[in-house]
Enzyme design. Structure first.
Site, PDB file in Angstrom:
ATOM      1  N   ASP A   1      -4.614   1.460 -11.806  1.00 33.97           N
ATOM      2  CA  ASP A   1      -3.660   1.049 -10.775  1.00 33.97           C
ATOM      3  C   ASP A   1      -2.267   1.552 -11.117  1.00 33.97           C
ATOM      4  O   ASP A   1      -1.516   0.882 -11.832  1.00 33.97           O
ATOM      5  CB  ASP A   1      -3.632  -0.475 -10.630  1.00 33.97           C
ATOM      6  CG  ASP A   1      -4.804  -1.005  -9.828  1.00 33.97           C
ATOM      7  OD1 ASP A   1      -5.043  -0.480  -8.728  1.00 33.97           O
ATOM      8  OD2 ASP A   1      -5.482  -1.934 -10.293  1.00 33.97           O
ATOM      9  N   LEU A   2      -1.916   2.706 -10.583  1.00 36.37           N
ATOM     10  CA  LEU A   2      -0.566   3.231 -10.778  1.00 36.37           C
ATOM     11  C   LEU A   2       0.324   2.669  -9.667  1.00 36.37           C
ATOM     12  O   LEU A   2       0.501   3.288  -8.607  1.00 36.37           O
ATOM     13  CB  LEU A   2      -0.584   4.760 -10.750  1.00 36.37           C
ATOM     14  CG  LEU A   2      -0.988   5.422 -12.062  1.00 36.37           C
ATOM     15  CD1 LEU A   2      -1.276   6.903 -11.858  1.00 36.37           C
ATOM     16  CD2 LEU A   2       0.086   5.236 -13.128  1.00 36.37           C
TER      17      LEU A   2
END
Length: 288
Positions: free
Chosen positions: A187-188
């Site tokens: 999850d950037l």
């Protein structure tokens, strides 16, 4: 589980985490430095304590919740070696305790959204490493998600059936690709990247997975939507983000759209309110 049960479980975990932090403050000869705790909301609710190492280095002692994605974080941080991510100073993986380089408080919410998308895309390229065990492969996760969405007919009462079926079709197409291409954070998102002294921006959460950048970058489309408006304005704003992300990460915009549909549908299935996700599914599609 009721909300009262959730609150009780959270309180019990917080008590255990504080006791764990006290033990490692002593064991690693760390000195508390500043506020007793840092807000860990953007860090999956982890307990964060600002400390100084015996050598005087500013650091953060983090006790993470025992959730999937945290058990191999120390290995990913070692592989990244401080390039694009915070440096790992010490670790006790069995108790989810990490001693990390300290960053500043500012995260990517503090910069214009397209600039933030550029940073996220560039970090995806910097962090990409050749795939290797023991990190979870996206292909395996995707097969489970396909079965989940195929069997989620009850979702159709609160989330348009066409979007669920579009997500199913997208997953079937995506599963033909090499999904376990590189090591990346799962999850950037804007809150997982903070300003630092030795680099402009560093990822502070690993949540490692063997994946493709298009999968990891979806949160950049999901978050900060209040500032984008609704309807056509939202679609135009997400189109700009898609272009910025794909260009910076050398990613495929259509695959990013597909992964967005999949991840939005999964979130709708697992959460109580799908209203905002319906708008996102409409907006992320070409020609919306």
């Amino acid at each position: 589980m009721t909300s009262r049960d959730d609150a009780t479980a959270d309180s019990a975990w917080a008590d255990r985490a504080r006791a764990t932090a006290r033990r490692y403050l002593a064991a690693w000869e760390l000195a508390p430095d500043g506020d007793e705790e840092i807000d860990g909301e953007a860090d999956d609710g982890a307990l964060l304590r600002p400390v100084r190492t015996p050598a005087g280095e500013a650091a953060v002692l983090r006790v993470s919740r025992p959730v999937p994605g945290t058990e191999h974080e120390h290995l990913a941080l070692r592989l990244w070696g401080g390039r694009g991510a915070v440096r790992l100073l010490r670790a006790e993986p069995a108790e989810r305790v990490l001693l990390l380089e300290r960053t500043r408080a500012e995260d990517l919410h503090s910069v214009p959204v397209l600039e933030a998308c550029r940073v996220l895309g560039e970090l995806a390229g910097v962090l990409a490493r050749p795939p290797r065990p023991p990190f979870p492969p996206l292909s395996g996760l995707a097969r489970g998600w396909l079965a989940e969405l195929e069997g989620a007919a009850e979702l159709d009462a609160r989330f348009p059936r066409r979007f669920r079926l579009q997500a199913v079709a997208a997953l079937r197409r995506l599963l033909r690709d090499d999904l376990d291409a590189v090591l990346l954070p799962a999850d950037l998102h804007y809150g997982a990247v903070r300003a630092a002294d030795r680099a402009p921006w560093l990822v502070v959460r690993a949540e490692p997975v063997l994946a493709v950048p298009e999968f990891a970058l979806v949160p950049a489309l999901r978050d900060r939507t209040a500032e984008a408006g609704r309807g056509g304005a939202l679609a135009a704003a997400l189109e700009d983000r898609l272009e910025a992300l794909a260009l910076a990460a050398d990613a495929d915009a259509d695959r990013l759209r597909a992964w967005a549909l999949v991840r939005f549908a999964l979130t709708a299935h697992r959460g109580p309110d799908a209203t905002g996700l319906v708008q996102l599914c409409k907006a992320v599609q070409r020609g919306a």
